[in-house]
Design an enzyme around this catalytic site. Structure first.
Site, mmCIF file in Angstrom:
data_model
loop_
_atom_site.group_PDB
_atom_site.id
_atom_site.type_symbol
_atom_site.label_atom_id
_atom_site.label_comp_id
_atom_site.label_asym_id
_atom_site.label_seq_id
_atom_site.Cartn_x
_atom_site.Cartn_y
_atom_site.Cartn_z
ATOM 1 C CE LYS A 300 -4.166 -1.967 0.061
ATOM 2 N NZ LYS A 300 -3.625 -3.542 -0.322
HETATM 3 C C1 LIG Z 1 -9.943 -1.931 -1.715
HETATM 4 C C2 LIG Z 1 -9.571 -2.824 -0.486
HETATM 5 N N1 LIG Z 1 -10.217 -2.937 0.620
HETATM 6 C C3 LIG Z 1 -9.879 -3.596 1.495
HETATM 7 C C4 LIG Z 1 -8.342 -4.094 1.598
HETATM 8 C C5 LIG Z 1 -8.145 -5.012 2.776
HETATM 9 O O1 LIG Z 1 -7.018 -4.665 3.600
HETATM 10 P P1 LIG Z 1 -5.943 -5.667 4.174
HETATM 11 O O2 LIG Z 1 -5.213 -6.252 3.127
HETATM 12 O O3 LIG Z 1 -4.983 -4.838 5.080
HETATM 13 O O4 LIG Z 1 -6.874 -6.430 4.922
HETATM 14 C C6 LIG Z 1 -7.735 -4.036 0.600
HETATM 15 C C7 LIG Z 1 -6.254 -4.353 0.592
HETATM 16 O O5 LIG Z 1 -5.705 -5.578 0.520
HETATM 17 C C8 LIG Z 1 -8.137 -3.365 -0.698
HETATM 18 O O6 LIG Z 1 -7.300 -2.992 -1.751
#
Ligand SMILES: Cc1ncc(COP(=O)(O)O)c(C=O)c1O
Length: 483
Positions: A300
């Site tokens: 990210k």
């Molecule tokens: C649009 C979106 N929502 C939610 C997430 C969930 O985040 P995480 O991977 O930190 O759980 C991500 C990323 O991975 C994402 O790209």
């Protein structure tokens, strides 16, 4: 040692020792590696390496573009025989020597050893520096490695300020942040939540975890985000919230979404997992709806390894989320649990990384914007490519710079393009596969999402890591221009 830099590349960056500085600069530009190989005219024997730094210094010293390249000062080049071992190659590298031509028995370049992590151009990678190292070290040295500790509070304060919100609550990842946001709004069994079908699956999964049903809506071409004109027809008496996703760093069309949410009395949770620092009409994303969530996964905009954040201006919601994040324990009485909560806490170690990243976030976003501008300029004259969305009312942070490949006009399919780029060490990533197509959600979903389907089919993310140099991006653009 055979490193398999193909002959084509070696020819591309080889230039005669009798060339002018201008001709050499053109060769360096074509190769995109920042250097050229000088060779003898008749024999093609290797003479030396000249880098763009050598040329810059020569121009500053008063050499002209038409000066002969053989006249400019440049450090002596290190070379090895093609049979050299990898240990011997390693011993030849130093700060100024980043390339070792490997010569055959005739003294011609047969291969190249590059000390350059940029032999692979990544779609994304963390940009971590000394601050992060020092703060994490502090956690280790003091023993504050779990979820109690000063970095968690500091990270939350910094992030709230960054999003212009009153509260920020750090979580173990972006998915748990989304889950908590939904729970804080009392969303559960029997409810429906509207989500774009073109997103990472976590957006829908968090809804499913609560017992509610994700209802998918198609995307719009202008932003690749949820199409606000299709939201109202998806609303039913069970609908409780809308989750717009600011996909690939470009804000969703929030005014229209907020207008619908007000008319139908729905909450808006912004999924800003990919959009730290993006702005909608000047306002940072995340703080526009009732709740905003972010992810700090390793790819990210900024990272804490794994990690997430919930932001809000509502004190009640913030309080509820803090309780739910820590096993539902009462803030007034330790080990007293009035509600079912979760362990969704962020550790001090993660937050230490986060604080270091927040001190550099502006610089990281600047780098993303520079990369996007370079792609836009380089691709402007190439037919068959649609560039990443950039609406005049939005500040996108171009999390992953992504394009659409229109096979008929471009001449190659996305798959063919991926293979060619891969051979050149250029990493790519297809756009998300729409969630309604995913096996876990596919049942009982009618496939009437033409825009998302097409975006998912022809969209491609390109190397976008903030640590990439503009010459790396030029290398990608050159490949496209050569097709
Ligand atoms: C649009 C979106 N929502 C939610 C997430 C969930 O985040 P995480 O991977 O930190 O759980 C991500 C990323 O991975 C994402 O790209």
């Amino acid at each position: 040692m055979q490193l398999n830099h193909n002959k084509q590349l070696i020819n591309l960056i080889s230039v005669s020792i009798t060339s002018t500085i201008r001709q050499v600069m053109q060769t360096i530009d074509k190769g995109g590696l920042g250097f050229a190989l000088l060779i003898e005219n008749e024999t093609e024997k290797f003479v030396g390496v000249v880098t763009d730094g050598d040329i810059r210094r020569a121009l500053l010293q008063g050499y002209g573009l038409e000066s002969n390249i053989s006249t400019i000062p440049r450090p002596e080049s290190k070379t090895g025989h093609i049979t050299i071992s990898s240990e011997q190659i390693t011993s030849l590298f130093s700060e100024p020597v980043r390339v070792i031509p490997l010569l055959d028995d005739d003294g011609k370049v047969a291969d190249l050893a590059l000390f350059d992590k940029r032999v692979r151009l990544p779609v994304a990678e963390p940009s971590l520096g000394e601050k992060e190292l020092s703060y994490v070290t502090e956690c280790v040295l003091t023993g504050w490695v779990s979820s109690a500790g000063k970095f968690v509070t500091r990270f939350e304060e910094m992030f709230a300020e960054f999003c212009n919100t009153k509260y920020a609550i750090a979580t173990s990842n972006g998915t748990t942040a989304l889950h908590l946001a939904l729970l804080a709004l009392d969303i559960g069994v029997g409810d429906e939540v509207i989500v774009p079908t073109l997103s990472f699956i976590a957006t829908a999964n968090a809804v499913t975890y609560t017992g509610a049903k994700p209802v998918f809506v198609d995307s719009e071409w202008e932003t690749w985000n949820i199409d606000p004109n299709l939201i109202e027809q998806a609303i039913t008496p069970k609908t409780k919230a809308i989750i717009p996703v600011h996909l690939y760093g470009h804000p969703a069309n929030m005014d229209l979404i907020l207008d619908i949410s007000k008319r139908h009395n729905l909450a808006v949770i912004e999924d800003a997992a990919e959009a730290h620092g993006a702005k909608y009409k000047g306002q940072p994303v995340g703080g526009i709806g009732e709740i905003g969530v972010f992810s700090f996964y390793g790819n990210k905009i900024i990272t804490t390894g794994e990690g997430g954040m919930v932001v809000t201006n509502d004190s009640e919601i913030a309080k509820k989320i803090r309780i739910l994040r820590g096993h539902g324990m009462s803030p007034e009485r330790r080990y007293w649990h009035p509600v079912l909560g979760y362990n969704y806490r962020m550790t001090n170690l993660q937050a230490a990384l986060g604080v270091g990243q927040m001190e550099r976030i502006d610089e990281i976003i600047e780098a993303k914007l520079r990369i996007a501008e370079r792609y836009e300029k380089g691709f402007s004259s190439i037919k068959g490519l649609n560039l990443a969305p950039r609406q005049p009312w939005a500040k996108s942070v171009f999390w992953l710079y992504s394009i659409l490949v229109n096979e008929d006009e471009f001449g190659l399919s996305r798959g063919q393009l991926v293979t060619i780029l891969q051979e050149k060490g250029i990493e790519t990533r297809p756009l998300f596969i729409p969630i309604h197509q995913q096996p876990v959600y596919h049942q009982n979903v009618q496939d009437n999402y033409p825009v998302a389907n097409q975006l998912g089919k022809i969209g491609l993310s390109l190397p976008s890591a903030a640590s990439l140099q503009l010459e790396d991006i030029n290398k990608v653009i050159n490949c496209f221009q050569n097709f």
